[in-house]
Scaffold this motif. Sequence first.
Motif, PDB file in Angstrom:
ATOM      1  N   THR A  78       1.016  -1.169  -0.092  1.00 39.78           N
ATOM      2  CA  THR A  78      -0.144   0.127   0.095  1.00 39.78           C
ATOM      3  C   THR A  78       0.956   1.156  -0.042  1.00 39.78           C
ATOM      4  O   THR A  78       2.025   1.279   0.489  1.00 39.78           O
ATOM      5  CB  THR A  78      -1.071   0.065   1.274  1.00 39.78           C
ATOM      6  OG1 THR A  78      -0.028   0.064   2.514  1.00 39.78           O
ATOM      7  CG2 THR A  78      -1.849  -1.336   1.151  1.00 39.78           C
ATOM      8  N   ALA A  91      -0.861   1.266   9.131  1.00 39.21           N
ATOM      9  CA  ALA A  91      -0.712   0.767   7.598  1.00 39.21           C
ATOM     10  C   ALA A  91       0.406  -0.101   7.661  1.00 39.21           C
ATOM     11  O   ALA A  91       0.641  -0.726   6.623  1.00 39.21           O
ATOM     12  CB  ALA A  91      -0.155   2.298   7.058  1.00 39.21           C
ATOM     13  N   LEU A  93      -6.656  -1.170   4.029  1.00 42.14           N
ATOM     14  CA  LEU A  93      -6.172   0.230   4.068  1.00 42.14           C
ATOM     15  C   LEU A  93      -6.384   1.206   3.083  1.00 42.14           C
ATOM     16  O   LEU A  93      -6.562   2.299   3.365  1.00 42.14           O
ATOM     17  CB  LEU A  93      -4.633  -0.125   4.330  1.00 42.14           C
ATOM     18  CG  LEU A  93      -3.923  -0.864   5.456  1.00 42.14           C
ATOM     19  CD1 LEU A  93      -2.612  -1.350   5.019  1.00 42.14           C
ATOM     20  CD2 LEU A  93      -4.126   0.123   6.718  1.00 42.14           C
ATOM     21  N   VAL A 109      -8.669  -3.884  10.977  1.00 44.06           N
ATOM     22  CA  VAL A 109      -7.768  -2.879  10.275  1.00 44.06           C
ATOM     23  C   VAL A 109      -8.839  -1.653   9.864  1.00 44.06           C
ATOM     24  O   VAL A 109      -8.616  -0.337  10.200  1.00 44.06           O
ATOM     25  CB  VAL A 109      -6.829  -3.243   9.312  1.00 44.06           C
ATOM     26  CG1 VAL A 109      -6.260  -2.081   8.522  1.00 44.06           C
ATOM     27  CG2 VAL A 109      -5.816  -4.174   9.497  1.00 44.06           C
ATOM     28  N   ARG A 164      -8.787   2.193  11.429  1.00 45.63           N
ATOM     29  CA  ARG A 164      -8.821   3.244  10.795  1.00 45.63           C
ATOM     30  C   ARG A 164      -9.822   4.278  11.291  1.00 45.63           C
ATOM     31  O   ARG A 164      -9.817   5.675  11.156  1.00 45.63           O
ATOM     32  CB  ARG A 164      -8.943   3.029   9.084  1.00 45.63           C
ATOM     33  CG  ARG A 164      -7.582   2.494   8.665  1.00 45.63           C
ATOM     34  CD  ARG A 164      -7.629   2.006   7.224  1.00 45.63           C
ATOM     35  NE  ARG A 164      -8.215   3.241   6.381  1.00 45.63           N
ATOM     36  CZ  ARG A 164      -9.155   3.219   5.381  1.00 45.63           C
ATOM     37  NH1 ARG A 164      -9.734   2.068   5.059  1.00 45.63           N
ATOM     38  NH2 ARG A 164      -9.462   4.343   4.811  1.00 45.63           N
TER      39      ARG A 164
END
Length: 321
Positions: free
Chosen positions: A4, A19, A185, A287, A291
Amino acid sequence: MSATAPPPAAASHTLREIASQPDCWRRAAASVPRHLPVLPHQGERLAVVGCGTSWFVAQAYAALREHGGHGETDAFAASAFPPARRYDRILAITRSGTTTEVLDLLGRLRGTAPTGVLTADPDTPVTAVSDAVAALDFADERSVVQTRFATTALALLRAHLEREGALPPGVRPLEHAARDAGTALAEPLAADVRDAEQITFLGTDWTYGLALEAALKMREAAGAWTEAYPAMEYRHGPAAVTGPHRAVWVFGRAPRGLAEDVTRTGGTYVSASGDMHRELDPLADLVRAQRLAVLCAEARGLDPDRPRNLTRSVVLTADRG
């Protein structure tokens, strides 16, 4: 997706640490042979202990291990370990290696059963009270809020079960989770989730631990109103708070009819497991929740790296234990 784009230079430490998780998980999987002295043997009766986030990781792992047939496994908050219960091995999870409750418990248990610890720092007091140490120093964090250390510890334990042929049915190899984390992500979070005034997180078996952790991340980073329950418990009370501008987020497969029950109230239903074009491993779905916690904190003018009233490690004095 195996990589990413890096977060912008102004991103919080928490966002940068979030990340980095796919790479951390892969490193953890590769390190399993080196950490075998800490990891439980097939058939051992195991207790896994921790505090806060580490306790929720312990709960997720306990369900994975036991349902995969690797051995009877219990998870406890370190302060709530039952002193009369006997185990073949005790495994502690502690990022800092300085948490008072974990140190006290391992000190009391020393000599009664083999003890091991997963930590981010090998040069901390926990190494003096445990028989074996696995140091995941590459997953250590600057933020008070735990993200990558917790998931990397679980990734190590999950990869060990994979190596032993003891993953429960339906749980895919860790590499799938790492690839899915890249998607998590990059995928935008829907506005009705970002703006929800309340979120109920749900999980089943091992994903209940993930639901508990997602709710904690939202409370820690953003001071948000969140709750977490086993998915089948939703209709036994928690459903009463669902409605417009509120959300129900399910990790893993949902009980039959749950999505319809949520949408009937006007609430927002969130799942990454119902649509095969979007299906994410539950660990990767966590994840997304991490975020969301950062986005909500920033929207409220809060610092997700340094949440109010919290410190990186809970170290108690003798008169406060």
